[in-house]
Design a protein around this motif. Structure first.
Motif, PDB file in Angstrom:
ATOM      1  N   ALA A  92       0.827  -1.204   0.000  1.00 28.42           N
ATOM      2  CA  ALA A  92       0.000   0.000   0.000  1.00 28.42           C
ATOM      3  C   ALA A  92       0.860   1.252   0.000  1.00 28.42           C
ATOM      4  CB  ALA A  92      -0.911  -0.009   1.219  1.00 28.42           C
ATOM      5  N   ILE A  93       0.483   2.205  -0.828  1.00 26.06           N
ATOM      6  CA  ILE A  93       1.142   3.512  -0.887  1.00 26.06           C
ATOM      7  C   ILE A  93       0.074   4.573  -0.653  1.00 26.06           C
ATOM      8  CG2 ILE A  93       2.494   5.105  -2.298  1.00 26.06           C
ATOM      9  CD1 ILE A  93       3.402   2.692  -3.934  1.00 26.06           C
ATOM     10  N   TRP A  94       0.233   5.356   0.387  1.00 27.65           N
ATOM     11  CA  TRP A  94      -0.745   6.394   0.710  1.00 27.65           C
ATOM     12  C   TRP A  94      -0.579   7.556  -0.255  1.00 27.65           C
ATOM     13  CZ3 TRP A  94      -0.228  10.516   4.990  1.00 27.65           C
ATOM     14  CH2 TRP A  94      -1.455  11.176   5.176  1.00 27.65           C
ATOM     15  N   THR A  95      -1.642   7.882  -0.980  1.00 31.96           N
ATOM     16  CA  THR A  95      -1.604   8.933  -2.000  1.00 31.96           C
ATOM     17  C   THR A  95      -2.798   9.872  -1.817  1.00 31.96           C
ATOM     18  OG1 THR A  95      -2.694   7.366  -3.502  1.00 31.96           O
ATOM     19  CG2 THR A  95      -0.303   7.624  -3.720  1.00 31.96           C
ATOM     20  N   PRO A  96      -2.817  10.661  -0.742  1.00 31.23           N
ATOM     21  CA  PRO A  96      -3.958  11.545  -0.501  1.00 31.23           C
ATOM     22  C   PRO A  96      -4.037  12.654  -1.533  1.00 31.23           C
ATOM     23  CG  PRO A  96      -2.161  12.075   1.001  1.00 31.23           C
ATOM     24  CD  PRO A  96      -1.748  10.832   0.253  1.00 31.23           C
ATOM     25  N   GLY A  97      -5.199  13.267  -1.613  1.00 24.69           N
ATOM     26  CA  GLY A  97      -5.435  14.356  -2.554  1.00 24.69           C
ATOM     27  C   GLY A  97      -6.837  14.257  -3.117  1.00 24.69           C
TER      28      GLY A  97
END
Length: 358
Positions: free
Chosen positions: A175-180
Motif C-alpha cells: 500500500a502507498i498512501w496517496t492523498p489528494g
C-alpha cells in the motif's frame, strides 16, 4: 468494448458501468491469490453495474461467491459502491485506509438531510449566488417531504496500512498512501516482475490518483463533522492550519513518479506505461493552473467568482448545477494551495471570504 482484459500474471480488469457519468466505467481489477480472487474496487451500486461485475467475474472463470477479499483504493461510490453486496454474496473481507473508513463511518451515522444543509451553507460561504444555493435547499426540502433514503456504504473490516504488504497469499501487494483525491486514497504496488518483462518496478494499481488522459478532481476534504469548511471573515488567519488537498496530491504524485512502475493499471480509461512522464504532465498542469489563478487574483475574488473565471472543458454557463459545485471545490483547493505557499491571502473582514494574490 471488451468487458474483461487479461493483463497477465493473474491480473485482469472488468469494465463496470457508472450510470449517467461521462467516465463511463470503473475498471475493477481482479487479482488471483492462493486463497482465492481479490478485487481492487468494486464499482457503483446499481443493478446494471452489479450484473456487469458478476458477468465479468464469470468470464474470468470465477463467481461472486468465490471472492476472497476486496481492497478499496478510496471511498467514492464508483469504487466502493458494490463492496457490501460482494461481501454479502461471498463473505469477503473489505480493506480501506483508516482516513477513508472514517468518512464511511460518518456517512453512515449522519442524517442525509444534514449533508444537504452542510453543502448549502458551504456554497453560500464560497460566494455562490442565492439562486444557486436555493436549488440545493429546495432539493433538501423536497426529499425530506417524501422521505430521504439513508446512504449507508459498507463499513470496511480491515485497515490498509501505508507502506505495509497486504495480506494476500502468494502475492506482494504494498500500500502507498496517496492523498489528494480523498484523504485516504491509496495506490497499490504489485512488487512482482512484469509478466511481459517491461522495464520498471512492478505494476501500480493507481485508483484515481494517476489516470492516463484526465486529471482527477482535487477538491476539499471537508464533511459535516470535520469543522474545516471555508473560513468565515473572523477566521482567515487560521487558514494555514487546515488541510491542503492539492499539496497532498502533488507530494504524492512525486513519490509515485520516483517509484517508476513498469505499468500503471488505473481505475478508469486504460492501462499505460511511463508513469514518470505522466506525473510530470500533471505537475506542470497544476502549476500552470496556479499561475493562472494568481493572475485572476490581482483583484479580490470569492471562490465562486474564481471558479467562474477558471478554464474548464466548457463555458461556465454550460456547466450543470452539480458540476459547478465540484468546480467551486476545486477552485477552493487551488486557492488554499496558494495561501499555503504564501502566494495569496484571504482578505480580512470579507464576507463571503475573498482572496487576493500577494
Amino acid at each position: 468494448m471488451t468487458q474483461v482484459t487479461d493483463h497477465g500474471g493473474g491480473v485482469r480488469s472488468i469494465r463496470v458501468p457508472i450510470p449517467d457519468n461521462p467516465l463511463g466505467t470503473t475498471l475493477v481489477h481482479l487479482v488471483d491469490t492462493d486463497l482465492g480472487p481479490v478485487l481492487i474496487d468494486t464499482g457503483w451500486d446499481d443493478p446494471a453495474s452489479w450484473d456487469a461485475l458478476a458477468a465479468g467475474l464469470t468470464a474470468c472463470g470465477v463467481s461472486v461467491a468465490e471472492v476472497h477479499g476486496v481492497v478499496i483504493t478510496h471511498h467514492h461510490p464508483d469504487h466502493h459502491g458494490l463492496s457490501g453486496k460482494v461481501r454479502e454474496a461471498s463473505g469477503a473481507w473489505i480493506a480501506m485506509h483508516a482516513l477513508d473508513t472514517a468518512i464511511v463511518r460518518r456517512t453512515r451515522e449522519n442524517r442525509p438531510d444534514r449533508w444537504f444543509s452542510y453543502m448549502a451553507d458551504k456554497l453560500a460561504s464560497s460566494g455562490a449566488p442565492e439562486e444557486h444555493v436555493a436549488l440545493l435547499r429546495a432539493a433538501r426540502t423536497a426529499r425530506l417531504s417524501t422521505g430521504l433514503p439513508a446512504f449507508a456504504p459498507a463499513l470496511p473490516d480491515r485497515e490498509i496500512v501505508p507502506g505495509e504488504l497486504l495480506d494476500l497469499a502468494g502475492r506482494r501487494l504494498r500500500a502507498i498512501w496517496t492523498p489528494g483525491h480523498t484523504p485516504g486514497h491509496v495506490c497499490l504496488h504489485l512488487e512482482e516482475t512484469h509478466p511481459a518483462a517491461l522495464p520498471g518496478n512492478g505494476r501500480l494499481f493507481s485508483g484515481d490518483h494517476l489516470l492516463p488522459r484526465i486529471t482527477p478532481h482535487i477538491g476539499l476534504y471537508e464533511d459535516p463533522d470535520d469543522g474545516g469548511g471555508p473560513p468565515c471573515s473572523n477566521e482567515v488567519e487560521s487558514l494555514g492550519d487546515v488541510a491542503d488537498p492539492l499539496g497532498d496530491y502533488l507530494d504524492a504524485l512525486e513519490r509515485v513518479g520516483r517509484l517508476n512502475p513498469a505499468e500503471v493499471l488505473p481505475a478508469h480509461q486504460h492501462a499505460f506505461t511511463d508513469a514518470p512522464g505522466r506525473v510530470r504532465e500533471l505537475l506542470a498542469h497544476h502549476e500552470d493552473r496556479l499561475t493562472g489563478l494568481l493572475a485572476l487574483l490581482s483583484t479580490p475574488l470569492t471562490s465562486w467568482q474564481l471558479a467562474e473565471r477558471m478554464e474548464w472543458n466548457r463555458p461556465w454557463d454550460q456547466i450543470p448545477f452539480t458540476s459547478r459545485n465540484i468546480a467551486v471545490s476545486e477552485a477552493e483547493a487551488h486557492v488554499r494551495r496558494l495561501v499555503k505557499l504564501g502566494r495569496a491571502e484571504a482578505v480580512t473582514g470579507s464576507d463571503p471570504v475573498t482572496y487576493v494574490a500577494l
